[in-house]
Design an enzyme around this catalytic site. Structure first.
Site, PDB file in Angstrom:
ATOM      1  N   HIS A  81     127.768   7.010  75.075  1.00 12.30           N
ATOM      2  CA  HIS A  81     126.773   6.527  76.041  1.00 12.30           C
ATOM      3  C   HIS A  81     126.404   5.078  75.798  1.00 12.30           C
ATOM      4  O   HIS A  81     126.240   4.628  74.663  1.00 12.30           O
ATOM      5  CB  HIS A  81     125.531   7.416  76.058  1.00 12.30           C
ATOM      6  CG  HIS A  81     124.734   7.455  74.787  1.00 12.30           C
ATOM      7  ND1 HIS A  81     123.676   6.608  74.560  1.00 12.30           N
ATOM      8  CD2 HIS A  81     124.812   8.251  73.689  1.00 12.30           C
ATOM      9  CE1 HIS A  81     123.133   6.882  73.378  1.00 12.30           C
ATOM     10  NE2 HIS A  81     123.804   7.865  72.827  1.00 12.30           N
ATOM     11  N   ASP A 198     123.004   3.462  67.881  1.00  9.37           N
ATOM     12  CA  ASP A 198     123.083   4.663  68.707  1.00  9.37           C
ATOM     13  C   ASP A 198     122.881   4.218  70.158  1.00  9.37           C
ATOM     14  O   ASP A 198     121.768   3.926  70.562  1.00  9.37           O
ATOM     15  CB  ASP A 198     122.002   5.648  68.271  1.00  9.37           C
ATOM     16  CG  ASP A 198     121.825   6.824  69.205  1.00  9.37           C
ATOM     17  OD1 ASP A 198     122.714   7.064  70.041  1.00  9.37           O
ATOM     18  OD2 ASP A 198     120.777   7.490  69.117  1.00  9.37           O
ATOM     19  N   GLU A 232     122.107   9.220  78.479  1.00 10.95           N
ATOM     20  CA  GLU A 232     122.095  10.244  77.429  1.00 10.95           C
ATOM     21  C   GLU A 232     120.754  10.315  76.720  1.00 10.95           C
ATOM     22  O   GLU A 232     120.296  11.398  76.349  1.00 10.95           O
ATOM     23  CB  GLU A 232     123.212   9.956  76.417  1.00 10.95           C
ATOM     24  CG  GLU A 232     123.459  11.067  75.407  1.00 10.95           C
ATOM     25  CD  GLU A 232     122.565  11.010  74.174  1.00 10.95           C
ATOM     26  OE1 GLU A 232     122.517  11.997  73.421  1.00 10.95           O
ATOM     27  OE2 GLU A 232     121.893   9.959  73.957  1.00 10.95           O
ATOM     28  N   GLU A 233     120.108   9.171  76.541  1.00 13.90           N
ATOM     29  CA  GLU A 233     118.866   9.154  75.778  1.00 13.90           C
ATOM     30  C   GLU A 233     117.738   9.924  76.458  1.00 13.90           C
ATOM     31  O   GLU A 233     116.748  10.261  75.816  1.00 13.90           O
ATOM     32  CB  GLU A 233     118.424   7.705  75.511  1.00 13.90           C
ATOM     33  CG  GLU A 233     119.336   6.933  74.564  1.00 13.90           C
ATOM     34  CD  GLU A 233     119.317   7.459  73.137  1.00 13.90           C
ATOM     35  OE1 GLU A 233     118.574   8.415  72.853  1.00 13.90           O
ATOM     36  OE2 GLU A 233     120.045   6.903  72.299  1.00 13.90           O
ATOM     37  N   HIS A 333     117.241   5.941  65.429  1.00  7.62           N
ATOM     38  CA  HIS A 333     116.190   5.621  66.395  1.00  7.62           C
ATOM     39  C   HIS A 333     115.127   4.702  65.802  1.00  7.62           C
ATOM     40  O   HIS A 333     114.012   4.621  66.309  1.00  7.62           O
ATOM     41  CB  HIS A 333     115.555   6.881  66.980  1.00  7.62           C
ATOM     42  CG  HIS A 333     116.405   7.536  68.011  1.00  7.62           C
ATOM     43  ND1 HIS A 333     115.910   8.434  68.926  1.00  7.62           N
ATOM     44  CD2 HIS A 333     117.722   7.416  68.299  1.00  7.62           C
ATOM     45  CE1 HIS A 333     116.885   8.844  69.722  1.00  7.62           C
ATOM     46  NE2 HIS A 333     118.001   8.230  69.358  1.00  7.62           N
TER      47      HIS A 333
END
Length: 397
Positions: A81, A198, A232-233, A333
């Protein structure tokens, strides 16, 4: 001598580390919080053009690149993503600052002190996310006792703004997207520290593997789709980008190298399950075998507070075998850290996987009979090796 019933394992191609790093640097330089991914999509498509890889875009901008194989039946997909964490303006405050809500799931603890870009109708502004008690000279010990939470931070805009009217004059409004600066550092010892690894790193891994495959002389056994999703998040993932021809899908994302986890910043970490349940038994086992056969360092892990692109696809009803390979991330994150060894290892595994034969030939068809349907072990290991454990005469595996 090769047995005809054993699937070919594929080749481990050499990964261009400099290219992988360049792809990661380029992706990190383009802000792409969920909901504001158009520029990142354009950037990625430009890189695919340079590789000579064709692609299609969905209405919202998810990218489906296509690498042709020897057969279109039983195609495979690799998915990562482009979107990242971020924030959104919830309210304009009387003091000329902005109340925020997060985009994606991340703690305000890591937002405090972050430099940002606010995307307004009149242009972009720089700013800083600060705790409500930011000055020790003013608030004394209250700076240290203020609770952690999004209701305890505000965004200071780097423009003249001391009231709601000032913010309105700047063109800033409720709903504006806020991107968080990644602040990347690439260290000589291979470590990389940044926000948004990420999953910008996962996309860079995919691009490096795709480059190696394009430069290789061998075509994959089946078509390979390289899917770059944009939400996606917030849980959408690959739900709307799969084709019916895709039989196997491997997601590339971060693993959590933290206390209580088995993930590592070195090698590949293969996820056995996430919060949505176990990944496909046979595809996951195949990835482990490919790592062992090609001397790719690997670990296994189970993630209890984590989901990836594949989860949304399965929840949406896609009948596809799914697996997840990860690069270990410390402080996911937050201010994340990875190592180039893991990125290279994941890219290598993708080349081995995409060049290997399908293990389950029946998966080339969406629906078929029992013939060729796999078995899972049910007997103790000693019994499983005995002649009595063989399938009955005439039954086909």
């Amino acid at each position: 001598m090769n047995r005809p019933d054993v699937p070919r394992a594929g080749a481990r191609l050499e990964i261009d580390i400099d290219y992988l790093r360049e792809q990661l640097e380029g992706l990190l330089a383009v802000p792409s919080p969920t909901g504001y991914t158009d520029n990142a999509v354009r950037h990625l498509c430009g890189e695919l053009d340079k590789l000579g890889v064709g692609y299609d875009l969905t209405r919202r901008g998810a990218v489906r690149a296509h690498l042709r194989g020897q057969s279109a039946n039983g195609a495979r997909a690799v998915v990562g993503h482009l979107d990242t964490l971020g924030a959104q303006v919830k309210a304009l405050k009387p003091n000329g600052r902005l109340e925020l809500v997060p985009i994606g799931s991340w703690s305000a603890r890591f937002a405090e002190g972050a430099r940002t870009i606010i995307f307004s109708e009149k242009g972009a502004y720089r700013g800083t996310i600060l705790p409500l008690r930011a000055s020790g000279h003013t608030f004394g010990d209250e700076v240290d006792t203020l609770p952690v939470g999004w209701e305890h931070v505000e965004l200071r805009v780097d423009a003249y703004a001391s009231s709601v009217d000032d913010l309105t004059h700047l063109g800033i409004d409720v709903g504006d997207i806020v991107a968080i600066d990644p602040q990347p550092e690439f260290l000589d010892n291979g470590f990389i520290v940044s926000r948004h690894l990420d999953n910008k790193a996962g996309c860079a891994i995919m691009m490096a593997a795709l480059k190696a495959l394009k430069e290789g002389a061998e075509a994959p056994p089946v078509d390979i789709y390289w899917l770059f999703t944009i939400a996606e998040e917030v849980g959408h993932g690959a739900a709307s980008i799969l084709l019916p021809d895709i039989a196997e899908m491997v997601a590339v994302d971060n693993g959590t190298s933290a206390p209580g986890q088995n993930s590592s910043e070195f090698g590949v970490t293969i996820a056995m399950a996430d919060m949505t349940g176990p990944f496909d038994f046979h595809l996951t086992r195949r990835l482990v075998e490919l790592c062992d056969a090609h001397d790719i360092r690997r670990r296994k892990d189970v993630f209890r507070h984590y989901r990836s692109d594949s989860a949304s696809a399965v929840e949406a009803g896609a009948d596809v075998r799914t697996a997840l390979i990860t690069f270990g991330v410390d402080a996911s994150h937050g201010y994340e850290r990875i190592h180039m060894h893991a990125l290279r290892s994941c890219s290598e595994l993708l080349t081995v996987f995409t060049l290997s034969d399908m293990e389950l030939k029946r998966d080339a068809r969406p629906i078929s009979g029992l013939a060729g349907f796999p078995r899972q072990p049910t007997l103790p290991a000693v019994q499983a090796l005995s002649p009595d454990s063989r399938p009955p005469e005439g039954e086909t595996d």
